[in-house]
Each structure stands twice: as structure tokens, then as C-alpha cells.
Design an enzyme around this catalytic site. Structure first.
Site, PDB file in Angstrom:
ATOM      1  N   SER A  95       1.640  -3.455  -2.676  1.00  0.00           N
ATOM      2  CA  SER A  95       1.388  -3.041  -4.069  1.00  0.00           C
ATOM      3  C   SER A  95       2.480  -3.646  -4.922  1.00  0.00           C
ATOM      4  O   SER A  95       3.625  -3.185  -4.877  1.00  0.00           O
ATOM      5  CB  SER A  95       1.425  -1.513  -4.190  1.00  0.00           C
ATOM      6  OG  SER A  95       0.503  -0.923  -3.324  1.00  0.00           O
ATOM      7  N   LYS A 170      -4.875  -1.186  -8.502  1.00  0.00           N
ATOM      8  CA  LYS A 170      -3.961  -0.311  -7.757  1.00  0.00           C
ATOM      9  C   LYS A 170      -3.023   0.440  -8.712  1.00  0.00           C
ATOM     10  O   LYS A 170      -2.705   1.610  -8.509  1.00  0.00           O
ATOM     11  CB  LYS A 170      -3.169  -1.156  -6.756  1.00  0.00           C
ATOM     12  CG  LYS A 170      -2.058  -0.438  -6.029  1.00  0.00           C
ATOM     13  CD  LYS A 170      -2.553   0.603  -5.038  1.00  0.00           C
ATOM     14  CE  LYS A 170      -1.377   1.307  -4.354  1.00  0.00           C
ATOM     15  NZ  LYS A 170      -1.794   2.381  -3.468  1.00  0.00           N
ATOM     16  N   LYS A 238       8.447   2.574  -8.289  1.00  0.00           N
ATOM     17  CA  LYS A 238       8.184   1.127  -8.366  1.00  0.00           C
ATOM     18  C   LYS A 238       6.800   0.869  -8.951  1.00  0.00           C
ATOM     19  O   LYS A 238       6.628   0.013  -9.845  1.00  0.00           O
ATOM     20  CB  LYS A 238       8.314   0.549  -6.945  1.00  0.00           C
ATOM     21  CG  LYS A 238       7.903  -0.881  -6.751  1.00  0.00           C
ATOM     22  CD  LYS A 238       6.481  -1.054  -6.246  1.00  0.00           C
ATOM     23  CE  LYS A 238       6.182  -0.389  -4.920  1.00  0.00           C
ATOM     24  NZ  LYS A 238       4.831  -0.640  -4.437  1.00  0.00           N
TER      25      LYS A 238
HETATM   26  P1  NAD Z   1       8.078   0.607   3.854  1.00  0.00           P
HETATM   27  O1  NAD Z   1       9.273   0.487   3.012  1.00  0.00           O
HETATM   28  O2  NAD Z   1       7.948   1.737   4.809  1.00  0.00           O
HETATM   29  O3  NAD Z   1       7.875  -0.756   4.708  1.00  0.00           O
HETATM   30  C1  NAD Z   1       8.123  -2.027   4.203  1.00  0.00           C
HETATM   31  C2  NAD Z   1       8.672  -2.904   5.331  1.00  0.00           C
HETATM   32  O4  NAD Z   1       8.858  -4.247   4.850  1.00  0.00           O
HETATM   33  C3  NAD Z   1      10.036  -2.425   5.849  1.00  0.00           C
HETATM   34  O5  NAD Z   1       9.953  -2.180   7.243  1.00  0.00           O
HETATM   35  C4  NAD Z   1      10.974  -3.586   5.502  1.00  0.00           C
HETATM   36  O6  NAD Z   1      12.017  -3.774   6.463  1.00  0.00           O
HETATM   37  C5  NAD Z   1      10.018  -4.771   5.498  1.00  0.00           C
HETATM   38  N1  NAD Z   1      10.506  -5.940   4.750  1.00  0.00           N
HETATM   39  C6  NAD Z   1      11.064  -5.987   3.515  1.00  0.00           C
HETATM   40  N2  NAD Z   1      11.341  -7.264   3.170  1.00  0.00           N
HETATM   41  C7  NAD Z   1      10.947  -8.034   4.213  1.00  0.00           C
HETATM   42  C8  NAD Z   1      10.948  -9.437   4.459  1.00  0.00           C
HETATM   43  N3  NAD Z   1      11.422 -10.319   3.557  1.00  0.00           N
HETATM   44  N4  NAD Z   1      10.447  -9.892   5.636  1.00  0.00           N
HETATM   45  C9  NAD Z   1       9.966  -9.028   6.557  1.00  0.00           C
HETATM   46  N5  NAD Z   1       9.923  -7.693   6.381  1.00  0.00           N
HETATM   47  C10 NAD Z   1      10.412  -7.200   5.224  1.00  0.00           C
HETATM   48  O7  NAD Z   1       6.831   0.605   2.844  1.00  0.00           O
HETATM   49  P2  NAD Z   1       5.338   1.132   3.140  1.00  0.00           P
HETATM   50  O8  NAD Z   1       5.271   2.590   2.858  1.00  0.00           O
HETATM   51  O9  NAD Z   1       4.864   0.613   4.444  1.00  0.00           O
HETATM   52  O10 NAD Z   1       4.567   0.416   1.942  1.00  0.00           O
HETATM   53  C11 NAD Z   1       4.267  -0.978   1.956  1.00  0.00           C
HETATM   54  C12 NAD Z   1       3.475  -1.296   0.700  1.00  0.00           C
HETATM   55  O11 NAD Z   1       2.254  -0.544   0.697  1.00  0.00           O
HETATM   56  C13 NAD Z   1       4.225  -0.931  -0.598  1.00  0.00           C
HETATM   57  O12 NAD Z   1       3.942  -1.876  -1.581  1.00  0.00           O
HETATM   58  C14 NAD Z   1       3.644   0.435  -0.942  1.00  0.00           C
HETATM   59  O13 NAD Z   1       3.734   0.720  -2.318  1.00  0.00           O
HETATM   60  C15 NAD Z   1       2.207   0.281  -0.464  1.00  0.00           C
HETATM   61  N6  NAD Z   1       1.528   1.526  -0.094  1.00  0.00           N
HETATM   62  C16 NAD Z   1       2.174   2.494   0.603  1.00  0.00           C
HETATM   63  C17 NAD Z   1       1.490   3.679   0.945  1.00  0.00           C
HETATM   64  C18 NAD Z   1       2.161   4.799   1.712  1.00  0.00           C
HETATM   65  O14 NAD Z   1       1.570   5.881   1.810  1.00  0.00           O
HETATM   66  N7  NAD Z   1       3.333   4.585   2.282  1.00  0.00           N
HETATM   67  C19 NAD Z   1       0.144   3.847   0.561  1.00  0.00           C
HETATM   68  C20 NAD Z   1      -0.501   2.816  -0.120  1.00  0.00           C
HETATM   69  C21 NAD Z   1       0.192   1.644  -0.444  1.00  0.00           C
END
Ligand code: NAD
Length: 299
Positions: A95, A170, A238
Site C-alpha cells: 500500500s 486502497k 502512513k
Molecule cells: P510489515 O512491516 O510487517 O512487513 C514488511 C516487511 O518488508 C518487513 O519484514 C521488512 O523487513 C521488509 N522490507 C522492508 N524493506 C525491504 C527491502 N528493501 N527489501 C526486502 N524486504 C524489505 O508490514 P505488513 O503488515 O506485512 O504490510 C505490508 C504492506 O501491506 C504495507 O504496505 C501495509 O500497509 C499493507 N497491508 C497490511 C495489512 C495488515 O493487516 N498488516 C493489511 C492490508 C495491507
């Protein structure tokens, strides 16, 4: 199929596992080693960086926190585009700001790599169950080609328009959820202070027009004092920042979004940014001097 998965966080881990269970060969990378180890234990192949993931994969999926992470992982040093090869495609599922989707998509197009955007809704439960709602942007033919992969992860796939339309959609979703959590908390604080137990109010109204997933998921979490993320408050901040930036750029006022943004920032500044976004309810609890709770009689 050989699929690359970058970003093994709260969402990426269950999504990647579902692709393994569907029979795909997964090549994975994350900056956090225990997340990679968990996927390797589930059958994935660890790669040393995002470039190596791309080099090993026919389709690369990214599931990262925000715009700068996506730009770095795809366009940066040792990024996906450095590992590109003929036929490789990208599904960008984070997102992020719609403007960044277009910028990264343009860089991919210039490098000869087709990119589909596909942010998701449905939370960690939807990720685990493979029932996410996908808000896609990009080329229709590309979406159809990638549909078998997307269907492993989701129960609803909607093409919203060109690149950026998925993340715009989104942002609409995230704005509604933020304001709705605030509205539920404000109303229930009034009800509880006026002497009616929140669980009684919930039981009375959740099947009517005020019923919603926010009421079911977030109010019940607050009554149970369960604030472990889930979807971190800081990630919702964010999203609201991206929504407000987009709103300003098109001249669409968002007074409710601006208000809730400040409430969320207050909580984040006071140590709650890593809690689930249900923690927004605490702002209204503090205003009213109450805490939501279950009541024995209603159970
Ligand atoms: P999170 O922070 O748990 O996971 C993100 C991962 O990306 C981390 O493990 C981090 O180490 C990794 N990362 C960051 N930079 C990196 C790079 N350059 N190379 C490789 N890995 C890297 O976040 P999340 O909750 O999994 O959410 C991911 C996306 O999905 C976000 O944009 C969030 O807004 C969206 N989202 C989350 C949810 C939810 O319920 N958690 C629901 C819908 C959408």
C-alpha cells in the site's frame, strides 16, 4: 511457477506460504533474517538480495511497508530491476502513494518489465486464508496472465484502472476504516458513560445499519483489551498521510481524515505505534476517562 517474494512481514509471510502450498517454487528475501528462516522452513529458497530473487523468478511479488521501500527494492542497488531477464513480471502489492506506483511502474516499463499494482485489503486473516480483496491497477491483459497467482491469494480481484488506480482505491478503503474506528469509539464511549455496557450496545446494533467489520473486529478487540497487531497503527498513519497528500494534490478536502490523523499521531507519539490500529479507540477512551470492557451478563 518460479515466484519471487520480497517483504516477509505480517502479510507477506502467510501470502508466501499460500503460494508454496499451491505448488509454486518460492524465492524469498527480507531484511529480517528470522522472517526468511520461517519461509525456508516452509519450503522456500532464500536469496541474498532482491536482485537475486528477480534473477531466479518468472514473477516477482513485493509486499513492503511504504513508497521508499518499494522504490529501493525495485529500482535501487541490488534491486529487482538489476536482476531482470526477458519475460519477468512484477506484482507490486504494497500500500503506497499512487504517484510512487506510477513512478516505479514507469521505471519498470523503461527497463522492459511489465508491472501490475495490486494492494490488498483483508488483514492478516485474509492473507492466511487466501481471501484478500485485491485492488489492481495496470494492464488488463497482464492481470489476466497473472490471475492464477492472484487467485491463490484472494477471493476478490477488481481492476480499478491504470497504474495508481489500485492504490487510490486502497487509500479510500484506509480512510473509511480510520474514520470508522474513530466514530465507533466516540459513540461507544458516550454509550458506556451514559450507563449502557458496550457489549450490550454491540449485541443490539451489530446486525443493523451500524454493523460493520470495524465494529466486529476492532470494538471487540478493544473490549477484550487485545491490541497486538495485526495492522500496526504506524502503517495506518502512513496510509492516511498518503491519502491526505493525494487529497491535497487533487483539491479534495478531507477534514475527518485530518482530524483522525492527529489522533493517531498523538497515540504513536505516546508509544502505541506498534499496536494494532484498534488502539485508536484508546484516544476516545482517554477523552472520556473510560475503558471498554466485556460485561459478564451479556456473555
Ligand atoms: P510489515 O512491516 O510487517 O512487513 C514488511 C516487511 O518488508 C518487513 O519484514 C521488512 O523487513 C521488509 N522490507 C522492508 N524493506 C525491504 C527491502 N528493501 N527489501 C526486502 N524486504 C524489505 O508490514 P505488513 O503488515 O506485512 O504490510 C505490508 C504492506 O501491506 C504495507 O504496505 C501495509 O500497509 C499493507 N497491508 C497490511 C495489512 C495488515 O493487516 N498488516 C493489511 C492490508 C495491507
Amino acid at each position: 511457477m518460479r515466484i519471487g517474494f520480497i517483504g516477509l512481514g505480517a502479510m507477506g509471510r502467510p501470502m508466501a506460504k499460500n503460494l508454496i502450498h499451491a505448488g509454486h517454487e518460492l524465492h524469498v528475501f527480507d531484511l529480517v533474517q528470522p522472517a526468511v528462516d520461517e519461509l525456508v522452513a516452509a519450503g522456500a529458497i532464500a536469496e541474498e538480495n532482491n536482485k537475486a530473487v528477480a534473477a531466479a523468478s518468472e514473477v516477482v511479488i513485493t509486499m513492503l511497508p511504504n513508497s521508499p521501500h518499494v522504490k529501493a527494492a525495485i529500482c535501487g542497488p541490488n534491486g529487482v530491476l538489476e536482476g531482470r531477464h526477458p519475460g519477468m513480471k512484477i506484482i507490486e502489492m504494497s500500500s503506497i502513494a499512487p504517484l510512487m506506483t506510477r513512478e516505479v511502474g514507469a521505471a519498470c516499463a523503461e527497463a522492459g518489465v511489465p508491472m501490475l499494482e495490486s494492494p490488498v485489503s483483508g488483514g492478516t486473516m485474509g492473507a492466511a486464508d487466501g481471501t484478500l480483496s485485491l485492488m489492481c491497477g495496470g494492464d488488463k491483459a497482464l492481470l489476466e496472465e497473472l490471475r492464477p497467482i492472484l487467485e491463490v491469494l484472494s477471493s476478490s480481484i477488481v481492476l480499478c484502472g491504470g497504474l495508481g488506480a489500485g492504490n487510490t482505491t486502497k487509500l479510500v478503503n484506509q480512510h473509511i476504516i480510520a474514520v470508522e474506528i474513530a466514530a465507533v469509539a466516540e459513540a461507544f464511549a458516550m454509550g458506556q458513560k451514559a450507563g449502557v455496557e458496550p457489549e450490550v450496545i454491540f449485541n443490539a446494533i451489530h446486525n443493523g445499519y451500524a454493523g460493520s467489520k470495524v465494529l466486529e473486529g476492532k470494538l471487540t478487540a478493544a473490549m477484550d483489551r487485545q491490541f497486538k497487531a495485526g495492522f500496526r497503527l504506524d502503517l495506518h498513519i502512513k496510509d492516511l498521510a498518503n491519502a491526505l497528500e493525494t487529497a491535497h494534490s487533487v483539491g479534495a478536502p478531507m477534514p475527518l481524515g485530518s482530524l483522525v490523523m492527529d489522533e493517531m499521531k498523538y497515540l504513536s507519539n505516546n508509544g502505541l505505534g506498534s499496536e494494532d490500529n484498534a488502539t485508536l479507540m484508546k484516544y476516545y477512551e482517554r477523552l472520556a476517562g473510560i475503558e471498554f470492557h466485556r460485561c459478564q451478563e451479556a456473555q
